[in-house]
Motif scaffolding. Structure first.
Motif, short mmCIF file in Angstrom:
data_model
loop_
_atom_site.label_atom_id
_atom_site.label_comp_id
_atom_site.label_asym_id
_atom_site.label_seq_id
_atom_site.Cartn_x
_atom_site.Cartn_y
_atom_site.Cartn_z
N ILE A 2 -5.32 -5.22 11.97
CA ILE A 2 -4.51 -4.19 11.30
C ILE A 2 -3.58 -4.85 10.28
N GLU A 3 -2.98 -5.96 10.64
CA GLU A 3 -2.09 -6.67 9.72
C GLU A 3 -2.85 -7.10 8.46
N LEU A 4 -4.07 -7.59 8.64
CA LEU A 4 -4.88 -7.96 7.47
C LEU A 4 -5.14 -6.75 6.58
N LEU A 5 -5.48 -5.63 7.20
CA LEU A 5 -5.80 -4.42 6.43
C LEU A 5 -4.57 -3.86 5.73
N GLU A 6 -3.40 -4.03 6.34
CA GLU A 6 -2.18 -3.51 5.73
C GLU A 6 -1.69 -4.41 4.60
N SER A 7 -2.37 -5.52 4.37
CA SER A 7 -2.01 -6.37 3.23
C SER A 7 -2.39 -5.72 1.90
N PHE A 8 -3.28 -4.72 1.95
CA PHE A 8 -3.68 -4.06 0.70
C PHE A 8 -3.51 -2.54 0.77
N GLY A 9 -2.60 -2.07 1.63
CA GLY A 9 -2.34 -0.63 1.71
C GLY A 9 -1.96 -0.21 3.11
N LYS A 10 -2.30 1.01 3.47
CA LYS A 10 -2.02 1.55 4.80
C LYS A 10 -3.26 1.47 5.67
N ALA A 11 -3.05 1.27 6.97
CA ALA A 11 -4.16 1.25 7.93
C ALA A 11 -3.78 2.10 9.13
N TYR A 12 -4.68 3.01 9.52
CA TYR A 12 -4.40 3.93 10.60
C TYR A 12 -5.53 3.87 11.64
N THR A 13 -5.15 3.82 12.90
CA THR A 13 -6.14 3.89 13.97
C THR A 13 -6.58 5.34 14.15
N VAL A 37 -15.06 -4.25 15.27
CA VAL A 37 -14.06 -3.37 14.66
C VAL A 37 -14.73 -2.66 13.50
N ARG A 38 -14.52 -1.38 13.41
CA ARG A 38 -15.08 -0.59 12.31
C ARG A 38 -13.95 -0.10 11.41
N VAL A 39 -14.12 -0.29 10.12
CA VAL A 39 -13.08 0.06 9.15
C VAL A 39 -13.68 0.91 8.04
N MET A 40 -12.95 1.93 7.62
CA MET A 40 -13.34 2.70 6.43
C MET A 40 -12.20 2.60 5.43
N PRO A 41 -12.28 1.65 4.48
CA PRO A 41 -11.25 1.52 3.45
C PRO A 41 -11.60 2.37 2.23
N ASN A 42 -10.76 2.30 1.20
CA ASN A 42 -11.12 2.96 -0.06
C ASN A 42 -10.72 2.08 -1.25
N THR A 43 -11.20 2.43 -2.42
CA THR A 43 -11.07 1.53 -3.58
C THR A 43 -9.65 1.33 -4.10
N PRO A 44 -8.67 2.22 -3.86
CA PRO A 44 -7.30 1.88 -4.28
C PRO A 44 -6.77 0.60 -3.62
N ALA A 45 -7.52 0.05 -2.66
CA ALA A 45 -7.19 -1.27 -2.13
C ALA A 45 -7.14 -2.30 -3.25
N LEU A 46 -7.89 -2.06 -4.32
CA LEU A 46 -7.92 -2.99 -5.45
C LEU A 46 -6.55 -3.13 -6.12
N VAL A 47 -5.69 -2.12 -5.97
CA VAL A 47 -4.33 -2.19 -6.50
C VAL A 47 -3.31 -2.17 -5.37
N LEU A 48 -3.75 -2.62 -4.18
CA LEU A 48 -2.91 -2.74 -3.00
C LEU A 48 -2.33 -1.41 -2.53
N GLU A 49 -3.07 -0.33 -2.78
CA GLU A 49 -2.66 1.01 -2.32
C GLU A 49 -3.80 1.67 -1.55
N GLY A 50 -4.54 0.86 -0.80
CA GLY A 50 -5.66 1.40 -0.04
C GLY A 50 -5.23 2.21 1.16
N CYS A 51 -6.19 2.94 1.70
CA CYS A 51 -5.99 3.69 2.95
C CYS A 51 -7.20 3.41 3.83
N SER A 52 -6.97 2.75 4.95
CA SER A 52 -8.07 2.34 5.82
C SER A 52 -7.95 3.00 7.19
N ALA A 53 -9.07 3.50 7.67
CA ALA A 53 -9.15 4.00 9.04
C ALA A 53 -9.81 2.93 9.90
#
Length: 264
Positions: free
Chosen positions: A146-157, A114-130
């Motif tokens: 996806i559920e794990l990634l959505e624990s710190f923001g939004k995750a989109y396929t 699985v390949r993920v591109m998150p961003n640093t607003p994940a640090l305040v639980l407002e990340g955006c991950s592809a």
């Protein structure tokens, strides 16, 4: 189920913090390692997770392995762990520029990737991950990731072909926004406002504006027009931004970021 992290930098800590905050896993179900003992102990003390002294140990003991290292270190890390990865394990890479096909080639055998591109607003639980995956990852496993990634923001396929674009518009873009906030605050300070207050006004305005885009569903141009009264202060500011090439500068910056990501 055990989740392992190879690399315990800011992004790994953001993911761990989100998982624990949402109660998806307990600290005893998360293991990690880092290049230095000081980092391992610091993260373990903060989050209560287990630590291991090597990449191989994490890969051996974890069911899902997050590769949370910089792209230039991936080749070495994969060489360390490849013999410990079997058909039941899932490898999640958050490194920019390294494709699923590149990862598969380095492992030299079929691996669930699985390949993920998150961003640093994940640090305040407002990340955006592809997120994207290879064909070996089934729907149940993918939905859990996806559920794990959505624990710190939004995750989109997204299609993997869009990952470099994601780097430009999301992965790296917090830096552009921080520059914008800093510049607005500098102007407010020049106008006489105390700096701390200037940062608060600028940052809250960006936060609120972003929330309006996401929650109203209105086009950003429509929302901009709502603020611009005839012959008013806002349209005058917009005129100056357009005169200085603000929009073109942003487009050029994002495009340059995308091109750099493609070259990694």
């Amino acid at each position: 189920m055990t989740i392992g992290f190879i690399g315990l930098g800011n992004m790994a800590k953001a993911i761990i913090g989100g998982i624990l905050a949402k109660g998806l896993m307990g600290p005893n179900e998360i293991i990690g390692t880092a290049a230095t003992e000081a980092t391992r102990l610091k993260v373990s003390n903060k989050y209560g997770i287990q630590i291991r002294n090597s990449n191989e140990a994490v890969a051996k003991d974890a069911d899902i392995i997050f590769l949370a290292v910089k792209p230039q270190y991936l080749k070495v890390v994969i060489a360390d762990i490849m013999d410990s990865i079997d058909d039941n394990k899932i490898v999640v890479s958050i490194a920019a520029g390294k494709t699923i096909s590149w990862l598969a080639k380095e492992f030299e055998k079929p691996v669930k990737l699985v390949r993920v591109m998150p961003n640093t607003p994940a640090l305040v639980l407002e990340g955006c991950s592809a997120v994207c995956r290879n064909d070996l990852v089934d729907d149940n496993d993918y939905h859990f990731i996806i559920e794990l990634l959505e624990s710190f923001g939004k995750a989109y396929t997204v299609p993997e072909s869009m990952m470099d674009v994601v780097v430009g518009v999301s992965g790296s873009s917090p830096a552009y926004v921080f520059l914008f906030i800093e510049a607005m605050a500098d102007a407010a300070v020049a106008g006489g406002m105390p700096r701390k207050q200037a940062y608060e006004f600028a940052a809250q305005s960006v936060l609120g504006s972003a929330k309006m885009v996401l929650e109203t569903g209105k086009h950003p141009g429509e929302l901009k027009d709502m603020v611009c009264s005839p012959a008013g202060t806002t349209i005058e500011a917009v005129r100056v931004l357009e005169e200085k090439g603000f929009r073109a500068a942003v487009i050029d910056a994002v495009t340059a970021c995308i091109d750099k990501s493609k070259s990694l």
